[in-house]
Design an enzyme around this catalytic site. Structure first.
Site, short mmCIF file in Angstrom:
data_model
loop_
_atom_site.label_atom_id
_atom_site.label_comp_id
_atom_site.label_asym_id
_atom_site.label_seq_id
_atom_site.Cartn_x
_atom_site.Cartn_y
_atom_site.Cartn_z
CE1 TYR A 145 35.64 -33.22 -49.85
CE2 TYR A 145 37.25 -31.60 -50.58
CZ TYR A 145 36.46 -32.70 -50.82
OH TYR A 145 36.50 -33.31 -52.06
CD GLU B 21 35.08 -32.63 -57.25
OE1 GLU B 21 35.11 -31.50 -57.79
OE2 GLU B 21 35.70 -32.91 -56.21
CD1 TRP C 139 35.50 -28.17 -52.12
CD2 TRP C 139 34.15 -28.97 -53.70
NE1 TRP C 139 35.08 -29.41 -51.72
CE2 TRP C 139 34.26 -29.93 -52.67
CE3 TRP C 139 33.35 -29.26 -54.81
CZ2 TRP C 139 33.59 -31.16 -52.72
CZ3 TRP C 139 32.68 -30.49 -54.84
CH2 TRP C 139 32.81 -31.42 -53.80
#
Length: 200
Positions: A26, A48, A56
């Site tokens: 990522y 988000e 995350w």
């Protein structure tokens, strides 16, 4: 925060990256790379928002589950989700089963469709808030992130506070917050220089 130098491949990366393959991929391939693809932008701002109160890593590990649950983040499909879909999704172990966040994605799809019809694209609206390049913020929202958050809330979007919006801006390359020592910093800087901003 200092960059990390302890990766097996010898590359220096931002300090928030751990050694997992999914995190490295990522960071290396997505985070900070400029995007004007509406489907990707919608997915990213939704994810988000889903991170609120969580890590995350949790969201990234469930990203494929979210894509399956929300029709690949196809705005035109999600707008037709109703109460039965919400009930189905709160039972879906592939996502974070938070009713308010699930309902927020459905609401935001409707708001995104309105934005697309009014602005021509989501990208045209979002990139209007890009702002100048500036030193690393350590995640603190910039004036542009605060302004974009206020604008989205005024338009009826949910889970789009300044911190969430700034994380979104970082992720889609509206800012380059890779650490100066991170190997990806220069790559993203070049990508931003070559990126064609959408017409406002």
């Amino acid at each position: 925060m200092p960059a990390r130098h302890d990766f097996p491949d010898g590359k220096t990366r931002c300090s928030w990256v751990d050694h997992s393959a999914i995190y490295c991929a990522y960071h290396d391939q997505e985070w900070g790379r400029p995007s004007a693809d509406d489907r990707h932008l919608f997915e990213q701002i939704c994810l988000e928002g889903m991170q609120s109160g969580l890590s995350w890593r949790t969201i990234l590990n469930k990203r494929e589950g979210y894509r399956q649950a929300f029709a690949g983040f196809d705005i035109d499909k999600i707008v037709h989700f109703g109460p039965q879909d919400v009930e189905r999704l709160v039972q879906d172990a592939g996502i974070v089963r938070h009713r308010g966040k699930i309902e927020a994605i459905i609401n935001n799809a409707a708001r995104a469709r309105e934005m697309r019809e009014r602005e021509g694209s989501l990208a045209a609206f979002f990139w209007r808030f890009e702002g100048p390049d500036r030193p690393l913020t350590d995640g603190a929202p910039t004036p542009e992130a605060i302004a974009l958050s206020k604008a989205l809330k005024k338009l009826g979007w949910s889970f789009v506070g300044p911190t969430t919006v700034y994380a979104f801006m970082q992720s889609i390359g509206m800012v380059n917050d890779h650490h100066a020592d991170c190997y990806a910093q220069s790559q993203c800087a070049q990508a931003r220089r070559q990126f064609q901003r959408p017409a406002a």
